[in-house]
Design a protein around this motif. Structure first.
Motif, PDB file in Angstrom:
ATOM      1  N   LYS A  46      39.468  44.835  31.459  1.00 43.09           N
ATOM      2  CA  LYS A  46      40.136  46.005  30.867  1.00 43.09           C
ATOM      3  C   LYS A  46      39.178  46.804  29.994  1.00 43.09           C
ATOM      4  CE  LYS A  46      44.754  44.006  30.787  1.00 43.09           C
ATOM      5  NZ  LYS A  46      45.797  43.413  29.939  1.00 43.09           N
ATOM      6  N   LYS A  47      38.214  46.119  29.372  1.00 42.88           N
ATOM      7  CA  LYS A  47      37.261  46.768  28.474  1.00 42.88           C
ATOM      8  C   LYS A  47      36.030  47.307  29.211  1.00 42.88           C
ATOM      9  CE  LYS A  47      38.690  43.591  24.878  1.00 42.88           C
ATOM     10  NZ  LYS A  47      38.364  42.340  24.206  1.00 42.88           N
ATOM     11  N   SER A  48      35.971  47.060  30.506  1.00 43.71           N
ATOM     12  CA  SER A  48      34.797  47.489  31.281  1.00 43.71           C
ATOM     13  C   SER A  48      35.012  48.876  31.876  1.00 43.71           C
ATOM     14  CB  SER A  48      34.534  46.489  32.417  1.00 43.71           C
ATOM     15  OG  SER A  48      35.458  46.698  33.479  1.00 43.71           O
ATOM     16  N   ILE A  49      33.986  49.389  32.489  1.00 39.44           N
ATOM     17  CA  ILE A  49      34.049  50.688  33.160  1.00 39.44           C
ATOM     18  C   ILE A  49      35.090  50.678  34.282  1.00 39.44           C
ATOM     19  CG2 ILE A  49      32.208  50.179  34.810  1.00 39.44           C
ATOM     20  CD1 ILE A  49      31.278  53.098  34.416  1.00 39.44           C
ATOM     21  N   LEU A  50      35.421  49.490  34.816  1.00 38.09           N
ATOM     22  CA  LEU A  50      36.406  49.396  35.893  1.00 38.09           C
ATOM     23  C   LEU A  50      37.839  49.492  35.377  1.00 38.09           C
ATOM     24  CD1 LEU A  50      34.758  46.591  38.043  1.00 38.09           C
ATOM     25  CD2 LEU A  50      34.757  49.052  38.471  1.00 38.09           C
ATOM     26  N   GLY A  51      38.047  49.253  34.086  1.00 40.38           N
ATOM     27  CA  GLY A  51      39.375  49.392  33.494  1.00 40.38           C
ATOM     28  C   GLY A  51      40.383  48.350  33.924  1.00 40.38           C
ATOM     29  N   GLY A  52      39.936  47.284  34.515  1.00 44.48           N
ATOM     30  CA  GLY A  52      40.832  46.212  34.951  1.00 44.48           C
ATOM     31  C   GLY A  52      40.154  45.345  35.994  1.00 44.48           C
ATOM     32  N   LEU A  53      40.757  44.211  36.251  1.00 41.66           N
ATOM     33  CA  LEU A  53      40.198  43.265  37.211  1.00 41.66           C
ATOM     34  C   LEU A  53      40.006  43.937  38.566  1.00 41.66           C
ATOM     35  CD1 LEU A  53      39.405  40.224  37.290  1.00 41.66           C
ATOM     36  CD2 LEU A  53      41.634  39.825  38.367  1.00 41.66           C
ATOM     37  N   ALA A  54      38.840  43.732  39.159  1.00 40.08           N
ATOM     38  CA  ALA A  54      38.515  44.332  40.456  1.00 40.08           C
ATOM     39  C   ALA A  54      37.656  43.369  41.253  1.00 40.08           C
ATOM     40  CB  ALA A  54      37.761  45.652  40.257  1.00 40.08           C
ATOM     41  N   ALA A  55      37.811  43.432  42.559  1.00 40.20           N
ATOM     42  CA  ALA A  55      37.000  42.600  43.454  1.00 40.20           C
ATOM     43  C   ALA A  55      35.534  43.024  43.361  1.00 40.20           C
ATOM     44  CB  ALA A  55      37.485  42.748  44.890  1.00 40.20           C
ATOM     45  N   SER A  56      34.666  42.051  43.500  1.00 38.41           N
ATOM     46  CA  SER A  56      33.246  42.346  43.652  1.00 38.41           C
ATOM     47  C   SER A  56      33.065  43.238  44.876  1.00 38.41           C
ATOM     48  CB  SER A  56      32.488  41.027  43.854  1.00 38.41           C
ATOM     49  OG  SER A  56      31.198  41.262  44.358  1.00 38.41           O
ATOM     50  N   GLY A  57      32.114  44.141  44.793  1.00 36.40           N
ATOM     51  CA  GLY A  57      31.808  44.946  45.970  1.00 36.40           C
ATOM     52  C   GLY A  57      31.416  44.092  47.154  1.00 36.40           C
ATOM     53  N   TRP A  58      30.744  42.983  46.867  1.00 32.56           N
ATOM     54  CA  TRP A  58      30.332  42.078  47.946  1.00 32.56           C
ATOM     55  C   TRP A  58      31.535  41.362  48.543  1.00 32.56           C
ATOM     56  CZ3 TRP A  58      26.250  43.842  49.731  1.00 32.56           C
ATOM     57  CH2 TRP A  58      25.274  44.389  48.889  1.00 32.56           C
ATOM     58  N   HIS A  59      32.549  41.127  47.742  1.00 32.32           N
ATOM     59  CA  HIS A  59      33.804  40.570  48.255  1.00 32.32           C
ATOM     60  C   HIS A  59      34.451  41.593  49.191  1.00 32.32           C
ATOM     61  CE1 HIS A  59      37.947  38.613  47.114  1.00 32.32           C
ATOM     62  NE2 HIS A  59      37.655  38.449  48.387  1.00 32.32           N
ATOM     63  N   THR A  60      34.496  42.844  48.775  1.00 31.03           N
ATOM     64  CA  THR A  60      35.039  43.907  49.619  1.00 31.03           C
ATOM     65  C   THR A  60      34.264  43.992  50.928  1.00 31.03           C
ATOM     66  OG1 THR A  60      35.736  45.128  47.652  1.00 31.03           O
ATOM     67  CG2 THR A  60      35.585  46.377  49.706  1.00 31.03           C
ATOM     68  N   ALA A  61      32.938  43.878  50.846  1.00 31.73           N
ATOM     69  CA  ALA A  61      32.108  43.915  52.056  1.00 31.73           C
ATOM     70  C   ALA A  61      32.430  42.739  52.973  1.00 31.73           C
ATOM     71  CB  ALA A  61      30.628  43.912  51.674  1.00 31.73           C
ATOM     72  N   ALA A  62      32.642  41.558  52.391  1.00 35.99           N
ATOM     73  CA  ALA A  62      32.965  40.378  53.198  1.00 35.99           C
ATOM     74  C   ALA A  62      34.329  40.544  53.871  1.00 35.99           C
ATOM     75  CB  ALA A  62      32.933  39.129  52.322  1.00 35.99           C
ATOM     76  N   ILE A  63      35.295  41.083  53.153  1.00 34.21           N
ATOM     77  CA  ILE A  63      36.615  41.339  53.741  1.00 34.21           C
ATOM     78  C   ILE A  63      36.475  42.332  54.899  1.00 34.21           C
ATOM     79  CG2 ILE A  63      38.883  42.393  53.336  1.00 34.21           C
ATOM     80  CD1 ILE A  63      38.621  41.292  50.411  1.00 34.21           C
ATOM     81  N   ALA A  64      35.697  43.390  54.679  1.00 33.89           N
ATOM     82  CA  ALA A  64      35.487  44.399  55.717  1.00 33.89           C
ATOM     83  C   ALA A  64      34.835  43.781  56.951  1.00 33.89           C
ATOM     84  CB  ALA A  64      34.648  45.555  55.179  1.00 33.89           C
ATOM     85  N   MET A  65      33.867  42.890  56.746  1.00 34.05           N
ATOM     86  CA  MET A  65      33.210  42.241  57.876  1.00 34.05           C
ATOM     87  C   MET A  65      34.207  41.411  58.665  1.00 34.05           C
ATOM     88  SD  MET A  65      30.446  41.961  59.512  1.00 34.05           S
ATOM     89  CE  MET A  65      30.564  41.160  61.100  1.00 34.05           C
ATOM     90  N   ARG A  66      35.054  40.675  57.954  1.00 27.57           N
ATOM     91  CA  ARG A  66      36.076  39.861  58.636  1.00 27.57           C
ATOM     92  C   ARG A  66      37.027  40.740  59.436  1.00 27.57           C
ATOM     93  NH1 ARG A  66      37.839  34.493  58.607  1.00 27.57           N
ATOM     94  NH2 ARG A  66      39.550  34.410  60.072  1.00 27.57           N
ATOM     95  N   LEU A  67      37.475  41.838  58.846  1.00 25.07           N
ATOM     96  CA  LEU A  67      38.374  42.745  59.553  1.00 25.07           C
ATOM     97  C   LEU A  67      37.699  43.332  60.797  1.00 25.07           C
ATOM     98  CD1 LEU A  67      39.990  44.583  56.509  1.00 25.07           C
ATOM     99  CD2 LEU A  67      41.155  43.002  58.087  1.00 25.07           C
ATOM    100  N   ALA A  68      36.442  43.749  60.663  1.00 26.14           N
ATOM    101  CA  ALA A  68      35.712  44.321  61.797  1.00 26.14           C
ATOM    102  C   ALA A  68      35.518  43.276  62.895  1.00 26.14           C
ATOM    103  CB  ALA A  68      34.364  44.880  61.343  1.00 26.14           C
ATOM    104  N   ALA A  69      35.147  42.064  62.526  1.00 26.07           N
ATOM    105  CA  ALA A  69      34.942  41.005  63.520  1.00 26.07           C
ATOM    106  C   ALA A  69      36.242  40.676  64.238  1.00 26.07           C
ATOM    107  CB  ALA A  69      34.357  39.766  62.856  1.00 26.07           C
TER     108      ALA A  69
END
Length: 147
Positions: A46-69
């Protein structure tokens, strides 16, 4: 159905199934691969530039890879890559977000010396509100139809 490089055309589009991103998944991934406070702790996030809990960009990339595969845009052939261009994280992925990918074939380059071609698909990940959260352009290698 796409099975070979020769079956693809510039402008072809693909759409994947969805994946729901849970708070537990965000924290578990971060603990192992990206242990930063805004991926691990709601109060710190909440105190960070993201303003709240957010997935790592690398987590998002891994999810995207799974969806594409799972989408199997090349039929029976795996998504064999030689790199990725234009990778961008556009918006934070939050607990409870539902992500899917949409892709468009933007370039096809047949090899002059090998029985394959290079495929570029511009993939964009969208959340449940239709907001683009991530984009990447992999450089894929796909076999040509046997002669």
């Amino acid at each position: 159905m796409v099975e070979w490089f020769d079956d693809l055309k510039v402008g072809m589009r693909f759409k994947t199934d969805t994946a729901v991103v849970s708070k537990e998944d965000i924290i578990r991934f971060a603990q192992e691969y990206d242990p930063q406070p805004f991926h691990l702790d709601e109060e710190a996030a909440k105190k960070s530039i993201l303003g709240g809990l957010a997935a790592s960009g690398w987590h998002t990339a891994a999810i995207a890879m799974r969806l594409a595969a799972n989408a199997k845009p090349f039929g029976p052939h795996p998504l064999f890559g030689a790199g990725v261009d234009d990778l961008r994280w556009l918006k934070p992925v939050r607990p409870g977000d539902t992500i899917h990918l949409e892709g468009e074939v933007v370039e096809l380059t047949p090899s002059r010396s090998k029985p394959h071609g290079v495929v570029r698909i511009k993939w964009t990940a969208y959340n449940q509100r239709g907001e683009a959260v991530y984009t990447f352009n992999p450089i894929a290698i796909l076999p040509s139809r046997p002669k």
